[in-house]
Design a protein around this motif. Structure first.
Motif, short mmCIF file in Angstrom:
data_model
loop_
_atom_site.label_atom_id
_atom_site.label_comp_id
_atom_site.label_asym_id
_atom_site.label_seq_id
_atom_site.Cartn_x
_atom_site.Cartn_y
_atom_site.Cartn_z
N VAL A 44 0.84 -1.20 0.00
CA VAL A 44 0.00 0.00 0.00
C VAL A 44 0.87 1.25 0.00
CG1 VAL A 44 -1.63 1.35 1.37
CG2 VAL A 44 -1.98 -1.10 1.09
N PHE A 45 1.88 1.27 0.87
CA PHE A 45 2.77 2.43 0.93
C PHE A 45 3.52 2.59 -0.38
CE2 PHE A 45 5.71 5.50 2.41
CZ PHE A 45 5.20 6.03 3.58
N GLN A 46 3.97 1.49 -0.96
CA GLN A 46 4.67 1.54 -2.24
C GLN A 46 3.74 2.07 -3.34
OE1 GLN A 46 7.85 1.10 -3.07
NE2 GLN A 46 7.37 1.52 -5.21
N THR A 47 2.47 1.72 -3.27
CA THR A 47 1.51 2.19 -4.26
C THR A 47 1.35 3.70 -4.20
OG1 THR A 47 0.32 0.08 -4.15
CG2 THR A 47 -0.86 1.95 -5.10
N TYR A 48 1.33 4.26 -2.99
CA TYR A 48 1.29 5.72 -2.86
C TYR A 48 2.49 6.35 -3.56
CZ TYR A 48 -2.61 5.94 0.47
OH TYR A 48 -3.84 5.89 1.05
N LYS A 49 3.67 5.80 -3.33
CA LYS A 49 4.89 6.32 -3.96
C LYS A 49 4.81 6.22 -5.48
CE LYS A 49 8.64 4.60 -2.25
NZ LYS A 49 9.48 3.50 -1.75
N THR A 50 4.32 5.09 -5.97
CA THR A 50 4.25 4.88 -7.41
C THR A 50 3.27 5.86 -8.07
OG1 THR A 50 4.75 2.53 -7.11
CG2 THR A 50 3.80 3.19 -9.21
#
Length: 462
Positions: A44-50
Motif C-alpha cells: 500500500v505504501f509503495q503504491t502511494y509512492k508509485t
C-alpha cells in the motif's frame, strides 16, 4: 530548447547532492505517528509512492522535454524498483530507518559501481583509487548505520500479575484473560489459538525480553507463551515502552476469511510486522533459517538492494529519444504497470487460498487508509520522485558508476534526521562515531569525484 543543454558535470554533482537530500528524507513519513499506528501494508505504501511518481512525471514538460515518449525499458526499471521499494518499507518498519537505509545504500553503491565500471566501461583516472573511494563510502555508510542503531531502550518494569505479549500490541477480551495478538494469534493461559480480529498495528523486538521477565516462560519466536496471572494486559513497543493495551475498534477484513491459518503463515494483509514475522516463521518451520523479525527485515532490504541497485541500468539501453529526463515518464508508467501487476498477483493468490471466492479475495486485501495516509504517502512519494529525477540527471552527466553511487550517500541525510529530529541517538559516543563515519563517507565521495573523467559530452543523450 532543453533546459540542461548547456550543463556540464557540475549539473550532475548538484543533481546528485539534491538526490541525496530527498532520498535521505523520503522514509521520514514512514515514521509518522499515523503510519506507526496503522502499520500500513508495505505494498500500500509503495503504491502511494508509485502513483505520485506517475503524477509528477508530467513535470518534465516544464523542464524542456517537448513531448512524452514511452520506452519498454521503463517497465524493466519498474521491475527493479517496485519490489525493492516494497521490501525496503518492510525493513524500515521492522528493523528501523537508519540501519535499513545504511544496508540498502551500501549494497546499492557496490552494485551501481560494478555496472558502471565493469559493464559499461565508464572511465576513471585510477581504478584502484576509485575502488578505494567506494570502499570508504561503504565503510562510512555501514558505520553511520551501526551508530544510528545504538540507542538506549530501557525496559520499564511490568507488574508480575500482568500478562506479557511478546512484541505485539495486545488487547484484553472482557475479563477472561484472553489476549489477542497482532498477526492473528490469541492465547488464554498457556494455549495459543487464532484470533478473528486485528487492530492493524504491531510491534516486535525480541531483544526487549530481559532477565527480569524470566518469570514469564516464553520463547522468542512466539510459538509458546505462558501467562502466569491474566489480570491486565500490557504491550511492549519497538522503543521499549510499556503501557495498557487498548481494544481494537475496527475488525480487520483479512482474518474474517483466514481464521484457519496456522502460526507462521503469512497473511494476505496485516502490515509490515505481520508479513515479516510470517516470512520469518515459515523459514523457521522449514528449517531454512532461524531469524528474528529485525534480522528478517534486514535480509529483505539487502535482497531488495541487490535487485534494486540496478534500477538505472535500463536507462542506458533506452533509445536516444527516451534517455535523460525523457526516461522519467517511461519509468513512471513502467513502475505503475509493475505495481498493478503485484496487486493482481496478490489478489490471485488470495483467490486461490480462500476457496476461489472473489468476494473473500477482495475483502482480504489491505486497506489504503486514504484519509489518513494520503498526506504521508504523498509526501514520501513526492520526495522520492524528486530524488529519482535528480538521480537520472546525475547518471546522465556523470555515468552509472559515479553518478548513482554518489546519490546513495543519502544515509548522511537520514542519519541527521535521526539525530536532530527524531533524537534516535542520544549517546555522545555514538554521535561522535556517527560523525566520524560521515567524514569517511564524505572522503569517499570527494575521492570518487576526483577520479571521475569528465567526458566531452553527456554520458547519456537527452
Amino acid at each position: 530548447m532543453f533546459l540542461f543543454d548547456n550543463c556540464t558535470a557540475s549539473c550532475g554533482y548538484l543533481a546528485a547532492f539534491a538526490s541525496c537530500a530527498t532520498f535521505g528524507s523520503f522514509c521520514v513519513p514512514m515514521k509518522s505517528r499515523v503510519c506507526k499506528k496503522l502499520d500500513v501494508d508495505p505494498l500500500v505504501f509503495q503504491t502511494y509512492k508509485t502513483l505520485v511518481c506517475l503524477l509528477t512525471s508530467f513535470a518534465v514538460l516544464f523542464l524542456g522535454v517537448e513531448r512524452l515518449t514511452f520506452s519498454p525499458w521503463g517497465i524493466m526499471s519498474g521491475l527493479f524498483w517496485v519490489p525493492a521499494g516494497t521490501a525496503h518499507v518492510c525493513a524500515v518498519r521492522t528493523a528501523g530507518l537508519a540501519i535499513s537505509q545504511g544496508t540498502a545504500s551500501s549494497i546499492a553503491v557496490m552494485v551501481s559501481f560494478g555496472w558502471g565500471i565493469f559493464v559499461f566501461g565508464e572511465q576513471v583516472k585510477s581504478l584502484t583509487s576509485a575502488c578505494s573511494a567506494i570502499l570508504f563510502m561503504v565503510m562510512g555508510i555501514i558505520g553511520m548505520s551501526y551508530f544510528s542503531s545504538l540507542k538506549a531502550a530501557p525496559l520499564k518494569s511490568v507488574p508480575s500479575d500482568s500478562s506479557i505479549t511478546l512484541g505485539f500490541k495486545s488487547k484484553t477480551l472482557a475479563d477472561t484473560g484472553d489476549i489477542e495478538l497482532m498477526g492473528g494469534l490469541k492465547y488464554s493461559g498457556s494455549e495459543i489459538s487464532e484470533s478473528d480480529e486485528e487492530d492493524g498495528s504491531s510491534t516486535f523486538d525480541s531483544d526487549l525480553i530481559k532477565s527480569d521477565m524470566e518469570k514469564q516462560t516464553m520463547l522468542h519466536n512466539t510459538q509458546e507463551v505462558i501467562q502466569k496471572a491474566p489480570m491486565r494486559s500490557y504491550s511492549l513497543d519497538c522503543d521499549g515502552n510499556s503501557g495498557m493495551a487498548r481494544p481494537s475498534r475496527k475488525r480487520s477484513r483479512i482474518n474474517k476469511y483466514d481464521s484457519k491459518s496456522k502460526l507462521g503463515t503469512p497473511k494476505f494483509g496485516g502490515g509490515a510486522h505481520a508479513i515479516v514475522l510470517g516470512i520469518a516463521n515459515v523459514l523457521r518451520q522449514r528449517k531454512v533459517a532461524d531469524l528474528s523479525v529485525e534480522q528478517m527485515g534486514l535480509v529483505l532490504t539487502a535482497v531488495g538492494a541487490c535487485w534494486g541497485g540496478s534500477v538505472m541500468v535500463p536507462l542506458h539501453y533506452a533509445g536516444s529519444e527516451t534517455q535523460g529526463l525523457n526516461f522519467i515518464f517511461s519509468f513512471a508508467v513502467g513502475a505503475t504497470i509493475v505495481n498493478l501487476g503485484m496487486w493482481i498477483i496478490r489478489y490471485k493468490y488470495a483467490y486461490i487460498k480462500l476457496g476461489n471466492s472473489h468476494k473473500a479475495a477482495y475483502e482480504s486485501l489491505p486497506a489504503f487508509h486514504l484519509r489518513k495516509m494520503a498526506l504521508p504517502g504523498g509526501i514520501s512519494g513526492l520526495l522520492w520522485s524528486i530524488g529519482n529525477m535528480c538521480s537520472i540527471i546525475s547518471v546522465t552527466y556523470l555515468g552509472q558508476g559515479v553518478g548513482y553511487s554518489v546519490t546513495q550517500s543519502a544515509m548522511l541525510i537520514s542519519g541527521m534526521w535521526g539525530i536532530f529530529y527524531f533524537h534516535e541517538i542520544t549517546n555522545s559516543n555514538a554521535i561522535r562515531g556517527w560523525m566520524a563515519s560521515a567524514c569517511l563517507t564524505i572522503t569517499g565521495i570527494l575521492l570518487l569525484s576526483f577520479n571521475h573523467v569528465t567526458p566531452s559530452e553527456p554520458v547519456l543523450k537527452h
